[in-house]
Design a protein around this motif. Structure first.
Motif, PDB file in Angstrom:
ATOM      1  N   ASP A  57       0.819  -1.215   0.000  1.00  0.00           N
ATOM      2  CA  ASP A  57       0.000   0.000   0.000  1.00  0.00           C
ATOM      3  C   ASP A  57       0.849   1.261   0.000  1.00  0.00           C
ATOM      4  OD1 ASP A  57      -2.224  -1.587   0.044  1.00  0.00           O
ATOM      5  OD2 ASP A  57      -2.540  -1.433   2.218  1.00  0.00           O
ATOM      6  N   GLU A  58       2.043   1.164   0.611  1.00  0.00           N
ATOM      7  CA  GLU A  58       2.907   2.342   0.675  1.00  0.00           C
ATOM      8  C   GLU A  58       3.383   2.750  -0.719  1.00  0.00           C
ATOM      9  OE1 GLU A  58       7.044   2.907   2.736  1.00  0.00           O
ATOM     10  OE2 GLU A  58       5.503   2.966   4.302  1.00  0.00           O
ATOM     11  N   SER A  59       3.644   1.777  -1.582  1.00  0.00           N
ATOM     12  CA  SER A  59       4.046   2.083  -2.959  1.00  0.00           C
ATOM     13  C   SER A  59       2.924   2.800  -3.697  1.00  0.00           C
ATOM     14  CB  SER A  59       4.426   0.800  -3.702  1.00  0.00           C
ATOM     15  OG  SER A  59       5.609   0.232  -3.174  1.00  0.00           O
ATOM     16  N   THR A 183      11.069   2.061   4.886  1.00  0.00           N
ATOM     17  CA  THR A 183      12.252   1.185   4.910  1.00  0.00           C
ATOM     18  C   THR A 183      13.527   1.975   5.179  1.00  0.00           C
ATOM     19  OG1 THR A 183      12.542   1.362   2.510  1.00  0.00           O
ATOM     20  CG2 THR A 183      11.169  -0.431   3.319  1.00  0.00           C
ATOM     21  N   ASN A 184      13.496   3.292   4.923  1.00  0.00           N
ATOM     22  CA  ASN A 184      14.675   4.122   5.200  1.00  0.00           C
ATOM     23  C   ASN A 184      14.862   4.384   6.682  1.00  0.00           C
ATOM     24  OD1 ASN A 184      15.327   4.330   2.487  1.00  0.00           O
ATOM     25  ND2 ASN A 184      14.146   6.208   2.199  1.00  0.00           N
ATOM     26  N   LEU A 185      13.850   4.053   7.491  1.00  0.00           N
ATOM     27  CA  LEU A 185      13.919   4.303   8.932  1.00  0.00           C
ATOM     28  C   LEU A 185      14.393   3.083   9.703  1.00  0.00           C
ATOM     29  CD1 LEU A 185      10.517   6.221   9.301  1.00  0.00           C
ATOM     30  CD2 LEU A 185      12.809   7.176   8.924  1.00  0.00           C
ATOM     31  N   GLU A 186      14.644   1.976   8.980  1.00  0.00           N
ATOM     32  CA  GLU A 186      15.074   0.738   9.633  1.00  0.00           C
ATOM     33  C   GLU A 186      16.560   0.525   9.394  1.00  0.00           C
ATOM     34  OE1 GLU A 186      12.679  -2.267   7.896  1.00  0.00           O
ATOM     35  OE2 GLU A 186      10.768  -1.331   8.477  1.00  0.00           O
ATOM     36  N   ALA A 187      17.319   0.345  10.472  1.00  0.00           N
ATOM     37  CA  ALA A 187      18.774   0.162  10.366  1.00  0.00           C
ATOM     38  C   ALA A 187      19.090  -1.292  10.047  1.00  0.00           C
ATOM     39  CB  ALA A 187      19.458   0.591  11.661  1.00  0.00           C
ATOM     40  N   ASP A 188      18.632  -1.736   8.849  1.00  0.00           N
ATOM     41  CA  ASP A 188      18.796  -3.145   8.493  1.00  0.00           C
ATOM     42  C   ASP A 188      19.828  -3.365   7.395  1.00  0.00           C
ATOM     43  OD1 ASP A 188      17.245  -1.810   6.684  1.00  0.00           O
ATOM     44  OD2 ASP A 188      15.840  -3.455   6.324  1.00  0.00           O
ATOM     45  N   ARG A 195      23.609   5.820   7.838  1.00  0.00           N
ATOM     46  CA  ARG A 195      22.812   7.043   7.957  1.00  0.00           C
ATOM     47  C   ARG A 195      22.269   7.247   9.375  1.00  0.00           C
ATOM     48  NH1 ARG A 195      18.385   6.398   4.078  1.00  0.00           N
ATOM     49  NH2 ARG A 195      19.937   7.127   2.567  1.00  0.00           N
ATOM     50  N   LEU A 196      21.752   6.169   9.959  1.00  0.00           N
ATOM     51  CA  LEU A 196      21.045   6.303  11.241  1.00  0.00           C
ATOM     52  C   LEU A 196      21.940   6.158  12.458  1.00  0.00           C
ATOM     53  CD1 LEU A 196      17.875   4.214  10.288  1.00  0.00           C
ATOM     54  CD2 LEU A 196      18.130   6.704  10.255  1.00  0.00           C
ATOM     55  N   ARG A 197      23.076   5.485  12.290  1.00  0.00           N
ATOM     56  CA  ARG A 197      23.936   5.235  13.463  1.00  0.00           C
ATOM     57  C   ARG A 197      25.312   5.877  13.339  1.00  0.00           C
ATOM     58  NH1 ARG A 197      22.919  -1.305  14.285  1.00  0.00           N
ATOM     59  NH2 ARG A 197      20.671  -1.207  14.727  1.00  0.00           N
TER      60      ARG A 197
END
Length: 435
Positions: A57-59, A183-188, A195-197
């Motif tokens: 749905d996000e797409s 998906t950009n908010l997950e440090a996977d 970017r996040l850490r």
């Protein structure tokens, strides 16, 4: 900020107001800002959105947002949907690489279709810093440490001079919404972790770290220009005329043999691990390395590289006639009563009564011997070719013609076998011509 972006565009000669430019529009803050900024700066732009069908749905939400934004701006919009997972499976690449291939392939074709000069992508300074850090962690060379380039083929990146925070502040100041890819908010994955850490920690340890890293990338880009100029000079001076071999002694005298090999062989598909291994076996004649398209061998005093050839075949010739060997070469066999010895390399003239049919044209066999014309004793074909200074790869391409007994009658294009020579008792001549 707009003035800085305009100066950046001008200094790198990125865009021309007389031409049409395509903007890759995902709906995120960066691409939305890029579209608005280029319009505000007076450039003629159209937008393109790719729905990769990866986030459900996000797409669809992103696609609807982009449609509404372009309708509000009265900006032309081009849309495409991809089955990214199927593409990744079919081509055996990661989802990330599949999306990249599909996106840029579409942008390239769309630019042609609408006569756009290029496609503008919303990479900013933080993206460039992240890329440099990621490449550093992967052990990249000087090319990988130059970050993201403002101009690359048909791709333009006008926002590399500003930060992500400046982009967000700009959109907030004009009240322009945007969508966020969850998906950009997950440090996977590695980029998200950097970017996040990593970047926040670096800024905490040394305020201004990202800006200084970006400066370093700029310095390295300038150094890279000097490096590439020197590499071109060295390749022109030390590679042979065909660009496919280098003398080992000359290679070892260079300031950086490793860099020379890497720059020479990387475009041919060889990797840095292979080039380092090559330096360790320069004295090992016969040592061989392969990429997907080329083969390199250590051949006595030189390194030789050639495209991987198709497997050579054998052709049986039961009687006189014309036999095709490949698309460009045929062999004509004929027997004549007149005794005439040819001096052409493409023609073998032999005593027809000494040769037993069927004949076979094939590659040289391991340990194969023949009696070179004018000599009495036999000699290894390999040694004979070595005396002619053939490389290992050239030897592999050498053909021989053998008769029914398996004896070599002709080292094709080089020398006939003395046992089948024309002499005073010859009554008929077998003439073999390469057509």
């Amino acid at each position: 900020m707009l003035n800085r972006i305009q100066k950046f565009i001008d200094s790198h000669q990125l865009l021309d107001r007389s031409e049409l430019h395509l903007v890759g529009l995902s709906g995120g803050a960066d691409s939305v800002a890029l579209l608005l900024i280029l319009r505000e700066l007076g450039y003629r732009v159209e937008a393109a959105h790719c729905n990769f069908r990866l986030r459900g749905d996000e797409s669809d939400r992103d696609e609807n947002f982009v449609k509404e934004l372009c309708a509000k701006l009265k900006a032309p919009l081009h849309l495409i949907h991809f089955d990214t997972k199927s593409y990744a499976e079919q081509h055996q690449v990661s989802i990330e690489m599949a999306a990249r291939d599909l996106r840029y392939g579409y942008f390239r074709e769309l630019c042609k279709d609408i006569s756009a000069a290029d496609v503008c992508i919303a990479h900013h300074r933080d993206d460039a810093v992240e890329t440099l850090l990621m490449n550093l962690l992967r052990g990249a060379g000087i090319h990988g440490l130059t970050g993201i380039r403002p101009k690359n083929d048909f791709v333009r990146r006008p926002l590399l001079c500003i930060t992500r925070q400046e982009i967000v502040d700009y959109l907030d100041s004009i009240g322009q919404p945007y969508v966020t890819d969850s998906t950009n908010l997950e440090a996977d994955v590695l980029r998200n972790k950097v970017r996040l850490r990593v970047l926040p920690l670096l800024e905490e340890i040394a305020p201004g770290a990202a800006a200084n890293i970006d400066k370093t990338a700029n310095y390295l880009r300038e150094a890279e220009k000097v490096f590439q100029a020197e590499m071109r000079r060295e390749q022109g001076a030390y590679l042979n005329a065909d660009g496919n071999s280098v003398e080992i002694e000359l290679l070892q005298q260079l300031p950086s043999p490793s860099s020379f090999l890497h720059e020479w062989l990387m475009p041919l598909g060889f990797n840095s691990t292979q080039t380092e291994q090559m330096l360790g076996c320069l004295s090992d004649t016969g040592c061989e390395f392969s990429s997907a398209t080329h083969t390199l061998v250590v051949d006595r005093k030189q390194l030789v590289v050639e495209p991987i050839a198709q497997p050579m075949k054998s052709v049986k010739m039961p009687e006189c006639g014309t036999y095709r060997y490949d698309e460009s070469t045929a062999y004509k066999l004929e027997i004549a009563d007149d005794i005439e010895i040819s001096k052409s390399a493409d023609v073998a003239t032999l005593d027809a009564d000494k040769v037993k049919f069927p004949l076979t044209l094939r590659p040289v066999g391991t340990g194969e011997r023949f009696v070179p014309f004018g000599m009495k004793g036999s000699k290894l074909v390999s040694d004979y070719l070595t005396d002619l200074k053939f490389s290992i790869l050239e030897k592999r391409r050498q053909l021989v013609m053998v008769d029914a007994s398996g004896a070599v009658i002709w080292l094709v294009g080089r020398r006939t076998d003395n046992r089948f020579r024309i002499d005073n008792d010859t009554k008929r001549t077998l003439r073999i011509t390469i057509k």
